[in-house]
Design a protein around this motif. Structure first.
Motif, PDB file in Angstrom:
ATOM      1  N   LEU A  53     -15.740  32.419  20.869  1.00 23.25           N
ATOM      2  CA  LEU A  53     -16.238  33.788  20.948  1.00 23.25           C
ATOM      3  C   LEU A  53     -17.391  33.969  19.962  1.00 23.25           C
ATOM      4  N   GLU A  54     -17.982  35.145  19.936  1.00 21.52           N
ATOM      5  CA  GLU A  54     -19.156  35.380  19.099  1.00 21.52           C
ATOM      6  C   GLU A  54     -18.883  35.183  17.615  1.00 21.52           C
ATOM      7  N   ASP A  55     -17.589  35.318  17.216  1.00 20.55           N
ATOM      8  CA  ASP A  55     -17.270  35.122  15.798  1.00 20.55           C
ATOM      9  C   ASP A  55     -17.324  33.654  15.387  1.00 20.55           C
ATOM     10  N   GLY A  56     -17.440  32.754  16.365  1.00 28.99           N
ATOM     11  CA  GLY A  56     -17.544  31.329  16.066  1.00 28.99           C
ATOM     12  C   GLY A  56     -16.250  30.682  15.621  1.00 28.99           C
ATOM     13  N   ILE A  57     -15.159  31.426  15.664  1.00 32.82           N
ATOM     14  CA  ILE A  57     -13.868  30.925  15.159  1.00 32.82           C
ATOM     15  C   ILE A  57     -12.831  30.820  16.262  1.00 32.82           C
ATOM     16  N   HIS A  58     -12.781  31.839  17.119  1.00 36.52           N
ATOM     17  CA  HIS A  58     -11.725  31.897  18.131  1.00 36.52           C
ATOM     18  C   HIS A  58     -12.210  31.356  19.474  1.00 36.52           C
ATOM     19  N   PRO A  59     -11.435  30.474  20.096  1.00 33.24           N
ATOM     20  CA  PRO A  59     -11.849  29.868  21.365  1.00 33.24           C
ATOM     21  C   PRO A  59     -11.952  30.874  22.512  1.00 33.24           C
ATOM     22  N   THR A  60     -12.860  30.585  23.440  1.00 26.97           N
ATOM     23  CA  THR A  60     -12.946  31.309  24.693  1.00 26.97           C
ATOM     24  C   THR A  60     -11.813  30.825  25.599  1.00 26.97           C
ATOM     25  N   SER A  61     -11.727  31.388  26.792  1.00 31.23           N
ATOM     26  CA  SER A  61     -10.696  30.926  27.720  1.00 31.23           C
ATOM     27  C   SER A  61     -10.889  29.454  28.054  1.00 31.23           C
ATOM     28  N   LYS A  62     -12.139  29.016  28.177  1.00 38.68           N
ATOM     29  CA  LYS A  62     -12.406  27.596  28.433  1.00 38.68           C
ATOM     30  C   LYS A  62     -12.002  26.753  27.224  1.00 38.68           C
ATOM     31  N   GLY A  63     -12.254  27.302  26.036  1.00 40.65           N
ATOM     32  CA  GLY A  63     -11.838  26.606  24.821  1.00 40.65           C
ATOM     33  C   GLY A  63     -10.332  26.425  24.761  1.00 40.65           C
ATOM     34  N   HIS A  64      -9.600  27.455  25.184  1.00 44.58           N
ATOM     35  CA  HIS A  64      -8.136  27.377  25.183  1.00 44.58           C
ATOM     36  C   HIS A  64      -7.631  26.328  26.167  1.00 44.58           C
ATOM     37  N   GLN A  65      -8.389  26.064  27.226  1.00 42.31           N
ATOM     38  CA  GLN A  65      -7.990  25.014  28.165  1.00 42.31           C
ATOM     39  C   GLN A  65      -8.049  23.641  27.493  1.00 42.31           C
ATOM     40  N   ILE A  66      -9.024  23.464  26.613  1.00 39.35           N
ATOM     41  CA  ILE A  66      -9.121  22.210  25.862  1.00 39.35           C
ATOM     42  C   ILE A  66      -8.007  22.132  24.822  1.00 39.35           C
ATOM     43  N   VAL A  67      -7.743  23.264  24.166  1.00 38.10           N
ATOM     44  CA  VAL A  67      -6.648  23.314  23.185  1.00 38.10           C
ATOM     45  C   VAL A  67      -5.322  22.959  23.864  1.00 38.10           C
ATOM     46  N   ARG A  68      -5.128  23.470  25.082  1.00 42.05           N
ATOM     47  CA  ARG A  68      -3.913  23.134  25.834  1.00 42.05           C
ATOM     48  C   ARG A  68      -3.739  21.621  25.943  1.00 42.05           C
ATOM     49  N   GLU A  69      -4.820  20.906  26.226  1.00 40.42           N
ATOM     50  CA  GLU A  69      -4.727  19.456  26.376  1.00 40.42           C
ATOM     51  C   GLU A  69      -4.413  18.786  25.038  1.00 40.42           C
ATOM     52  N   ASN A  70      -4.984  19.324  23.954  1.00 39.13           N
ATOM     53  CA  ASN A  70      -4.680  18.790  22.618  1.00 39.13           C
ATOM     54  C   ASN A  70      -3.198  18.935  22.305  1.00 39.13           C
ATOM     55  N   VAL A  71      -2.648  20.090  22.670  1.00 37.83           N
ATOM     56  CA  VAL A  71      -1.224  20.355  22.431  1.00 37.83           C
ATOM     57  C   VAL A  71      -0.369  19.526  23.375  1.00 37.83           C
ATOM     58  N   TRP A  72      -0.742  19.491  24.626  1.00 35.31           N
ATOM     59  CA  TRP A  72       0.060  18.806  25.650  1.00 35.31           C
ATOM     60  C   TRP A  72       0.191  17.311  25.365  1.00 35.31           C
ATOM     61  N   SER A  73      -0.875  16.713  24.833  1.00 33.18           N
ATOM     62  CA  SER A  73      -0.850  15.271  24.582  1.00 33.18           C
ATOM     63  C   SER A  73       0.271  14.886  23.618  1.00 33.18           C
ATOM     64  N   VAL A  74       0.665  15.810  22.763  1.00 29.87           N
ATOM     65  CA  VAL A  74       1.767  15.572  21.820  1.00 29.87           C
ATOM     66  C   VAL A  74       3.076  16.144  22.360  1.00 29.87           C
ATOM     67  N   LEU A  75       2.995  17.346  22.910  1.00 30.85           N
ATOM     68  CA  LEU A  75       4.190  18.054  23.362  1.00 30.85           C
ATOM     69  C   LEU A  75       4.916  17.322  24.489  1.00 30.85           C
ATOM     70  N   ASN A  76       4.165  16.759  25.417  1.00 26.07           N
ATOM     71  CA  ASN A  76       4.804  16.181  26.605  1.00 26.07           C
ATOM     72  C   ASN A  76       5.700  14.991  26.268  1.00 26.07           C
ATOM     73  N   THR A  77       5.470  14.363  25.122  1.00 30.09           N
ATOM     74  CA  THR A  77       6.313  13.225  24.723  1.00 30.09           C
ATOM     75  C   THR A  77       7.678  13.694  24.197  1.00 30.09           C
ATOM     76  N   MET A  78       7.813  14.993  23.982  1.00 30.99           N
ATOM     77  CA  MET A  78       9.033  15.527  23.384  1.00 30.99           C
ATOM     78  C   MET A  78       9.910  16.245  24.388  1.00 30.99           C
ATOM     79  N   LEU A  79       9.430  16.347  25.619  1.00 27.20           N
ATOM     80  CA  LEU A  79      10.161  17.103  26.639  1.00 27.20           C
ATOM     81  C   LEU A  79      11.175  16.227  27.356  1.00 27.20           C
ATOM     82  N   GLU A  80      12.278  16.842  27.757  1.00 28.24           N
ATOM     83  CA  GLU A  80      13.337  16.104  28.439  1.00 28.24           C
ATOM     84  C   GLU A  80      13.264  16.339  29.945  1.00 28.24           C
TER      85      GLU A  80
END
Length: 202
Positions: free
Chosen positions: A175-202
């Motif tokens: 976003l304009e503040d340069g700190i908080h991700p846009t919706s597209k940015g959050h899609q990338i964050v999702r992948e960063n989280v998923w790459s670790v999270l998915n190894t912990m799911l049953e």
């Protein structure tokens, strides 16, 4: 009557066994999806991924804009009033931006990890690594970054190396503040989280 009572008990146990597992994201404005609709924030995107894969997990977004590690520590017991199977800890960025002493940030994060473990030793904990701009000087910035991998190793918990990898510092993904991700940015964050999270799911 005893036989029917036994049947009821069995039904209750069965219901508990098939109950959805809970993934709780405990964080600040990054988790809350500051400036966006809640469904655009990465926890909601994780829920969509889980649903598409037919995995019975319920995601709870417990992000609070402006939250520090001290604030998180204070509200933790209320959040843990429910059973949590996976606890994703995403706090510390606001500490760094405010120049809070590193020893305090580390102590608060450790306290949060301890409380989660004490509440339920079976809860899997994921720590989201964070980095900050060099405003506070190179030494503070470097030592801040080290807190997260060191805590993950000391506590033998999973680590997302850097939550905003591929997003931080890229104008079109924030976003304009340069700190908080846009919706597209959050899609990338999702992948960063998923790459670790998915190894912990049953």
């Amino acid at each position: 009557m005893p036989a029917s009572e036994a049947t009821v008990t069995e039904e209750i146990v069965d219901t508990e066994e098939v109950a959805e597992k809970v993934i709780l994201f405990f964080g600040d404005s990054l988790t809350a999806g500051y400036g966006l609709e809640l469904e655009e924030a990465f926890p909601a995107l994780i829920q969509n991924r889980l649903d598409s894969l037919g995995l019975d997990y319920t995601v709870i977004n417990s992000g609070l804009s402006g939250e520090t590690t001290a604030g998180g520590r204070n509200r933790l017991s209320w959040v843990l009033s429910q059973k949590v199977d996976v606890f994703v800890l995403e706090l510390g960025a606001n500490d760094g931006l405010r120049g809070i002493p590193l020893v305090e940030t580390r102590k608060n994060l450790q306290a949060i990890i301890d409380v989660v473990k004490d509440k339920n030793s079976a809860t899997k904990i994921v720590l989201a690594g964070m980095q900050i701009p060099p405003n506070m000087g190179p030494e503070y910035t470097t030592e801040f970054r080290k807190i997260f991998p060191e805590l993950a190793e000391e506590n033998q918990i999973a680590l997302i190396p850097f939550l905003l990898e591929g997003v931080a510092g890229i104008p079109e993904l924030n976003l304009e503040d340069g700190i908080h991700p846009t919706s597209k940015g959050h899609q990338i964050v999702r992948e960063n989280v998923w790459s670790v999270l998915n190894t912990m799911l049953e």
